[in-house]
Design an enzyme around this catalytic site. Structure first.
Site, short mmCIF file in Angstrom:
data_model
loop_
_atom_site.label_atom_id
_atom_site.label_comp_id
_atom_site.label_asym_id
_atom_site.label_seq_id
_atom_site.Cartn_x
_atom_site.Cartn_y
_atom_site.Cartn_z
N GLU A 76 0.83 -1.21 0.00
CA GLU A 76 0.00 0.00 0.00
C GLU A 76 0.86 1.26 0.00
O GLU A 76 1.94 1.25 0.57
CB GLU A 76 -0.85 0.03 1.29
N LYS A 79 2.11 4.66 1.46
CA LYS A 79 2.07 5.25 2.80
C LYS A 79 1.66 6.71 2.65
O LYS A 79 2.44 7.54 2.17
CB LYS A 79 3.43 5.13 3.47
N ASP A 132 0.86 10.44 3.34
CA ASP A 132 1.44 11.42 4.26
C ASP A 132 0.37 12.41 4.69
O ASP A 132 0.24 13.49 4.13
CB ASP A 132 2.59 12.14 3.55
N TYR A 191 -7.23 2.43 5.89
CA TYR A 191 -6.27 1.35 5.66
C TYR A 191 -6.29 0.21 6.67
O TYR A 191 -5.54 -0.74 6.53
CB TYR A 191 -4.85 1.88 5.50
N LYS A 250 10.28 3.52 3.57
CA LYS A 250 10.20 4.94 3.24
C LYS A 250 11.00 5.27 1.98
O LYS A 250 12.04 4.67 1.72
CB LYS A 250 10.80 5.77 4.39
N CYS A 293 17.61 48.28 -6.10
CA CYS A 293 17.97 47.09 -6.86
C CYS A 293 19.44 46.72 -6.63
O CYS A 293 20.32 47.58 -6.77
CB CYS A 293 17.74 47.32 -8.35
N CYS A 309 21.32 47.54 -10.18
CA CYS A 309 21.45 48.87 -10.79
C CYS A 309 21.16 50.01 -9.82
O CYS A 309 21.33 51.18 -10.17
CB CYS A 309 20.54 48.99 -12.00
N CYS A 359 12.41 45.65 -9.55
CA CYS A 359 13.33 46.74 -9.81
C CYS A 359 12.69 47.61 -10.89
O CYS A 359 12.14 47.12 -11.86
CB CYS A 359 14.65 46.16 -10.31
N CYS A 374 18.83 48.44 -16.16
CA CYS A 374 19.33 47.49 -15.16
C CYS A 374 20.05 46.35 -15.86
O CYS A 374 19.47 45.61 -16.65
CB CYS A 374 18.17 46.96 -14.34
S1 IVH Z 1 -1.11 0.85 8.88
C1 IVH Z 1 -0.65 -1.09 12.74
N1 IVH Z 1 -1.21 1.72 6.42
O1 IVH Z 1 1.80 5.66 8.89
C2 IVH Z 1 -0.60 -0.45 11.46
N2 IVH Z 1 -0.46 3.22 8.09
O2 IVH Z 1 4.11 5.10 10.80
C3 IVH Z 1 -1.15 0.90 11.51
N3 IVH Z 1 0.07 5.45 7.30
O3 IVH Z 1 0.30 6.14 12.00
C4 IVH Z 1 -0.86 1.71 10.37
N4 IVH Z 1 -0.44 5.10 5.19
O4 IVH Z 1 -0.64 7.38 10.02
C5 IVH Z 1 -0.90 2.01 7.68
N5 IVH Z 1 -1.40 2.35 4.20
C6 IVH Z 1 -1.09 2.66 5.47
C7 IVH Z 1 -0.65 3.94 5.86
C8 IVH Z 1 -0.32 4.17 7.19
C9 IVH Z 1 -0.02 5.98 6.07
C10 IVH Z 1 0.57 6.17 8.48
C11 IVH Z 1 -0.32 6.07 9.68
C12 IVH Z 1 0.51 5.52 10.78
C13 IVH Z 1 1.88 5.77 10.28
C14 IVH Z 1 2.80 4.71 10.84
#
Ligand code: IVH
Length: 674
Positions: A116, A118, A120, A228, A317, A411, A414, A429, A435
């Site tokens: 999946e 991750k 942000d 998720y 990451k 500026c 000039c 400017c 200039c």
């Molecule tokens: S699973 C026990 N799945 O990442 C598992 N987390 O560092 C719980 N996050 O606090 C998290 N995308 O805020 C999971 N596909 C994803 C995610 C995800 C982002 C974040 C989440 C969590 C943090 C963990």
């Protein structure tokens, strides 16, 4: 008066219809009805509820507008702690993870993982009781968080009531609330024009929006969510695989990320990682890595938890795009139209494998917004191929003295006065062509690759020519003589000769390039091409009034005014006339080659291009009518593969899709007048 039965029924039908369309729109991204029709249904429901207030329920779709402000958030204890994830930073860590999983399970066969993105954003928990959303909470420290029910209720992608009926009586859903990148940009642009607070990144914006005590404000923020996992579940079974649980959540109206894939074995997880890394810039939301989870719930249970993290999942990451360094100095650069840009000189630091020592600070407002001073420790961010920027200032340590940044009133090049026009954020400017910095920059633009493409005429050389007053405008370039050139520092006769030849060669060009080269504010390559297509010749472009200009596709009132003003300034007229005396010839563009020649085709960009950024490449393709996609499929027409292209290239080869390397791509663009 009690509501008649048919109204009660209509209200209930309207709600189901609205909920379904909401789901199709927000969760599945595939609406069945136009927005106007949706609004129609929604307004009817609102009117009926106004007429019969006793019919209003707390989970009615009309109740998403936010409610009276709270004085503080109350605390919520999570029945099951909200865990975080163990991180892997390199391939070896991932191998270790897979080995640990297998050894604990005492199995030799490969493990099936759910892969999946991750996301942000901000982690939240949603509690549904008998299908109704009863509580929303932040993660907090994992044990307890804040009650943000009123706020999450305003988010369209979060159902107030689950669809269907086969959900558990108590269902806690967890996921990430975020703001899409495009909405974030719009939100910040609006904040700038309304002179309110801007946010450093989409995550901060999402967190700030969720932390509003007044949920009516939250209701106006473009928040959305990907779910998720589940937390507390009572009375009602769930499937025995994580991926199937997600599917169930989706069927109940919750939003699930579409890029989730189930794969067999850790090697496929690695391939997924590089696929997502390739797609990252093209996604409409920020991701900072990928997450791999053992898919079978019984195996998850056997693996169990550590204090803060489960043993059955790992986050891999992407290399950091941010780093902390020190702001050593600020220089003010003067652009070709006089705009003064503060540029941060930083203590060199590596970010995602690249050393950075400069970053943009945009303008004076940005310096104020950041509250940054010389000597401060700052966060620099570099995303994809955009110019690195300072995004945050770290707290100053007690006694440390930091000097204020003084925006120049004269500026730096000039000495002319610097002004900020009432409706602009940028300072300029006022020196115009007196200039030297403006002269140099506009000549540099004129000579650049996408403009007249004058080989061998680099910044240093232009600077010398301007400083020694051999040239004042781009037109003067064509009057340079061999004698003048050889007298310059570090200029061998051969190079001087080459330059004269390059100048000669540049006269054979296209009209769009020439227009673009003039450096009219707001006129990029694609506008230059629109102008050429619509008006045909340089003369008609020069003569067009604002009204006529506005009829050109992509030209609005502001751009029309800029173009009109440009061609009516005596100085510009003189430069253009002088250029024309040097006898430019336009290569005729085949009309069919210009107008949306790529309509209906899909391009994928991968790897690093050395002559342009991906953003530029994307813009060019789009201007020709092509679609630019983030992933390769059978529908892809062409894959443009730059340096160190990865999995997308392989996939294109597998599927037998046409591949262009950078040289071919540039040739190709040229044949289309770009
Ligand atoms: S699973 C026990 N799945 O990442 C598992 N987390 O560092 C719980 N996050 O606090 C998290 N995308 O805020 C999971 N596909 C994803 C995610 C995800 C982002 C974040 C989440 C969590 C943090 C963990």
């Amino acid at each position: 008066m009690a509501a008649p039965e048919d109204v009660v029924k209509r209200v209930s039908d309207l709600r189901s219809a609205i909920e379904r369309h909401n789901y199709l729109y927000h969760s599945l991204d595939s609406p069945e009805i136009p927005d106007a029709e949706f609004d129609h249904l929604f307004n009817e429901l609102k009117e009926r509820e106004q007429q019969y207030p006793e019919l209003v329920t707390s989970d009615s779709p009309t109740q998403r507008v936010g409610s009276v402000p709270l004085s503080a958030f109350s605390q919520v204890r999570h029945e099951l702690p909200m865990l975080s994830l163990d991180n892997a930073f390199e391939q070896a860590d991932l191998g270790d993870f897979d080995r640990r999983v297998k050894s604990r399970l005492a199995q030799e066969d490969s493990v099936v993982y759910s892969c999946e993105p991750k996301i942000d954003g901000v982690a939240v928990s949603l509690l549904y009781q008998d299908g109704a959303l009863v509580r929303g909470a932040t993660r907090g420290d994992g044990t307890s968080g804040e009650d943000i029910t009123a706020n999450v209720r305003t988010i369209q992608a979060i159902p107030l009531r689950l669809l269907g009926s086969d959900y558990p009586r108590t269902l806690e859903v967890r996921g990430e609330i975020y703001i899409p990148k495009a909405d974030f940009m719009r939100m910040n642009q609006r904040a700038v024009s309304e002179e309110t607070k801007t946010f450093a990144n989409p995550r901060n914006a999402a967190a700030g929006s969720l932390r509003q005590l007044d949920s009516r404000l939250t209701a106006n923020r473009p928040l959305t969510m990907f779910c998720y996992t589940v937390g507390l579940v009572q009375e009602g079974p769930l499937p025995d695989r994580h991926s199937d649980i997600l599917r169930s959540l989706e069927s109940w109206g919750l939003r699930i990320n579409p890029l989730i894939e189930v794969v067999d074995g850790i090697d496929h997880c690695l391939a997924y990682y590089s696929r997502l890394q390739d797609m990252r810039d093209d996604l409409d939301y920020e991701i900072d890595g990928v997450v791999f989870k053992v898919d079978r719930i019984d195996l998850q249970e056997r693996l169990g938890l550590l204090t803060r993290t489960p043993r059955w999942a790992v986050a891999y990451k992407f290399p950091a795009e941010e780093a902390v360094t020190v702001l050593e100095d600020v220089e003010f650069q003067v652009g070709r139209s006089g705009v003064i840009t503060p540029v941060a000189r930083l203590k060199p630091v590596t970010v995602g494998g690249v050393t950075i020592s400069n970053a943009t600070l945009h303008n004076a407002d940005e310096i104020d917004r950041l509250g940054v001073r010389l000597g401060d420790r700052v966060v620099v961010k570099r995303a994809g191929d955009v110019i690195p920027k300072v995004t945050q200032v770290l707290p100053r340590e007690g006694s440390k003295r930091a000097r204020k940044i003084k925006f120049p009133i004269k500026c730096p090049s000039c000495g002319s006065e610097v002004i900020t026009l009432p409706d602009e954020v940028v300072a300029r400017c006022t020196g115009g062509l007196q200039c030297k910095a403006q002269r140099r920059e506009s000549i540099r633009h004129f000579a650049s690759r996408l403009a007249m493409d004058i080989e061998g005429l680099g910044v240093k050389l232009i600077d010398q020519l301007v400083q020694q007053e051999l040239i004042e405008t781009s037109a003067d370039l064509y009057h340079l003589t061999l004698d003048q050139l050889v007298q310059l520092e570090r200029m061998a006769p051969k190079s001087a000769n080459n330059l004269i030849e390059a100048l000669e060669k540049s006269k054979q060009t296209t009209l769009p390039r020439f227009i673009y080269a003039l450096g009219i504010a707001e006129v990029g390559e694609s506008t230059a091409r629109s102008l050429t297509q619509a008006l045909g010749s340089l003369d008609s472009i020069r003569m067009a009034d604002e009204e006529r200009l506005q009829q050109v596709p992509d030209v609005g009132p502001v751009v029309a005014r800029r173009i009109f003003e440009f061609f009516n300034q005596d100085h510009n007229k003189a430069v253009i006339d002088s250029l024309l005396q040097s006898k430019f010839t336009w290569e005729e563009l085949d009309d069919s080659a210009i107008t949306n020649a790529l309509d209906g085709s899909t391009f994928v960009l991968t790897g690093t291009l050395s002559t342009m950024s991906r953003g530029e490449a994307r813009e060019k393709l789009q201007s020709l009518g092509a679609r630019v996609s983030g992933s390769v499929s059978k529908k892809t027409s062409v894959v443009v593969a730059g340096e160190s292209a990865g999995s997308k290239l392989t996939k294109a080869q597998e599927l037998g899709i046409e591949i262009m390397d950078e040289d071919r791509f540039n040739e190709f663009l040229k044949t289309h007048g770009l």
